[in-house]
Scaffold this active site. Structure first.
Site, PDB file in Angstrom:
ATOM      1  N   CYS A  26     -67.060  38.991  -6.413  1.00 59.28           N
ATOM      2  CA  CYS A  26     -66.949  38.472  -7.773  1.00 59.28           C
ATOM      3  C   CYS A  26     -67.907  37.300  -7.930  1.00 59.28           C
ATOM      4  O   CYS A  26     -68.008  36.458  -7.034  1.00 59.28           O
ATOM      5  CB  CYS A  26     -65.508  38.029  -8.035  1.00 59.28           C
ATOM      6  SG  CYS A  26     -65.220  37.353  -9.684  1.00 59.28           S
ATOM      7  N   LEU A  27     -68.579  37.236  -9.061  1.00 55.80           N
ATOM      8  CA  LEU A  27     -69.480  36.122  -9.325  1.00 55.80           C
ATOM      9  C   LEU A  27     -68.735  34.790  -9.353  1.00 55.80           C
ATOM     10  O   LEU A  27     -69.328  33.744  -9.105  1.00 55.80           O
ATOM     11  CB  LEU A  27     -70.211  36.343 -10.656  1.00 55.80           C
ATOM     12  CG  LEU A  27     -71.142  37.557 -10.697  1.00 55.80           C
ATOM     13  CD1 LEU A  27     -71.639  37.799 -12.111  1.00 55.80           C
ATOM     14  CD2 LEU A  27     -72.296  37.378  -9.722  1.00 55.80           C
ATOM     15  N   GLN A  68     -65.295  34.128 -17.449  1.00 57.43           N
ATOM     16  CA  GLN A  68     -66.108  33.644 -16.335  1.00 57.43           C
ATOM     17  C   GLN A  68     -67.168  32.643 -16.790  1.00 57.43           C
ATOM     18  O   GLN A  68     -67.725  31.920 -15.972  1.00 57.43           O
ATOM     19  CB  GLN A  68     -66.778  34.802 -15.603  1.00 57.43           C
ATOM     20  CG  GLN A  68     -65.806  35.672 -14.840  1.00 57.43           C
ATOM     21  CD  GLN A  68     -66.522  36.787 -14.127  1.00 57.43           C
ATOM     22  OE1 GLN A  68     -66.753  37.849 -14.702  1.00 57.43           O
ATOM     23  NE2 GLN A  68     -66.886  36.537 -12.877  1.00 57.43           N
ATOM     24  N   HIS A  85     -61.849  45.661 -12.513  1.00 54.78           N
ATOM     25  CA  HIS A  85     -62.065  44.277 -12.093  1.00 54.78           C
ATOM     26  C   HIS A  85     -62.274  43.375 -13.305  1.00 54.78           C
ATOM     27  O   HIS A  85     -61.641  42.316 -13.420  1.00 54.78           O
ATOM     28  CB  HIS A  85     -63.293  44.235 -11.166  1.00 54.78           C
ATOM     29  CG  HIS A  85     -63.693  42.873 -10.715  1.00 54.78           C
ATOM     30  ND1 HIS A  85     -63.543  42.455  -9.422  1.00 54.78           N
ATOM     31  CD2 HIS A  85     -64.255  41.833 -11.377  1.00 54.78           C
ATOM     32  CE1 HIS A  85     -64.004  41.215  -9.306  1.00 54.78           C
ATOM     33  NE2 HIS A  85     -64.440  40.822 -10.484  1.00 54.78           N
ATOM     34  N   GLU A  86     -63.161  43.784 -14.213  1.00 53.11           N
ATOM     35  CA  GLU A  86     -63.478  42.945 -15.372  1.00 53.11           C
ATOM     36  C   GLU A  86     -62.313  42.865 -16.354  1.00 53.11           C
ATOM     37  O   GLU A  86     -62.052  41.802 -16.917  1.00 53.11           O
ATOM     38  CB  GLU A  86     -64.747  43.443 -16.072  1.00 53.11           C
ATOM     39  CG  GLU A  86     -65.997  43.420 -15.213  1.00 53.11           C
ATOM     40  CD  GLU A  86     -66.306  42.078 -14.557  1.00 53.11           C
ATOM     41  OE1 GLU A  86     -65.960  41.023 -15.117  1.00 53.11           O
ATOM     42  OE2 GLU A  86     -66.906  42.083 -13.467  1.00 53.11           O
ATOM     43  N   GLY A 102     -70.821  43.200 -13.274  1.00 55.85           N
ATOM     44  CA  GLY A 102     -70.027  42.975 -14.464  1.00 55.85           C
ATOM     45  C   GLY A 102     -69.778  41.495 -14.675  1.00 55.85           C
ATOM     46  O   GLY A 102     -69.854  40.690 -13.737  1.00 55.85           O
ATOM     47  N   HIS A 134     -59.929  40.293 -15.310  1.00 55.70           N
ATOM     48  CA  HIS A 134     -60.347  38.932 -15.697  1.00 55.70           C
ATOM     49  C   HIS A 134     -59.789  38.558 -17.067  1.00 55.70           C
ATOM     50  O   HIS A 134     -59.418  37.405 -17.297  1.00 55.70           O
ATOM     51  CB  HIS A 134     -61.875  38.831 -15.759  1.00 55.70           C
ATOM     52  CG  HIS A 134     -62.525  38.476 -14.460  1.00 55.70           C
ATOM     53  ND1 HIS A 134     -62.268  37.314 -13.772  1.00 55.70           N
ATOM     54  CD2 HIS A 134     -63.459  39.139 -13.732  1.00 55.70           C
ATOM     55  CE1 HIS A 134     -63.002  37.264 -12.683  1.00 55.70           C
ATOM     56  NE2 HIS A 134     -63.737  38.370 -12.625  1.00 55.70           N
TER      57      HIS A 134
END
Length: 155
Positions: A88-89, A51, A130-131, A46, A134
């Site tokens: 996480c990226l 991000q 999670h997303e 995701g 963000h």
């Protein structure tokens, strides 16, 4: 192909609340296309707009059956519980233990502004939560129980 730079957790914009999308135009379509390309290139599951430095409520998720675009998403239903490793990226190379719902349903708009609902269990539910975090300036490191150790990662 429009690859965007993925910001790391030191970037202050990752800790800000995103604004809703109001215009469903070519700029949004370009953002969604670039986010899709960036996600696929990264190997992640995701990606949220903050991000890549865009403070808008936009998320893309790789469901395994294709890319799901979520514009102005809200969590409308959750059920159960799962505890597991999450990465996480924007926090490269680190993983933590996070408690999330086992099931999650989101309501969102597509790139044209039409409303729909999407749901999933396990990884998809984890990814939705999670997303969406963000979009409210929350990283998994703020809700995790602890980081995984090097030993745990190598097992």
């Amino acid at each position: 192909m429009g690859l965007r730079k993925i910001l790391t957790d030191k970037e202050p914009s990752l800790h800000k609340v995103c604004r809703p999308v109001e215009k469903f135009d070519w700029r949004l379509h370009k953002l969604l296309d670039d986010m899709r390309d960036t996600l696929l290139d990264s190997g992640g599951v995701g990606l949220a707009a903050p991000q890549i430095g865009i403070l808008r409520r936009v998320v893309v998720v790789d469901t395994g059956d294709g890319i799901l675009e979520l514009v102005n998403p809200t969590l409308v239903e959750t059920d159960g519980e799962q505890i597991g490793a999450e990465g996480c990226l924007s926090v490269p190379g680190r993983y933590g233990i996070v408690k999330r719902p086992y099931y999650a349903k989101v309501r969102a708009q597509d790139r044209f502004g039409d409303w729909y609902e999407a749901e999933g269990e396990e990884l998809i539910a984890r990814c939705f939560c999670h997303e969406l975090d963000h979009l409210d300036g929350i990283l998994y490191t703020q809700v995790m129980e602890r980081f995984l150790t090097e030993e745990e990662l190598s097992d």
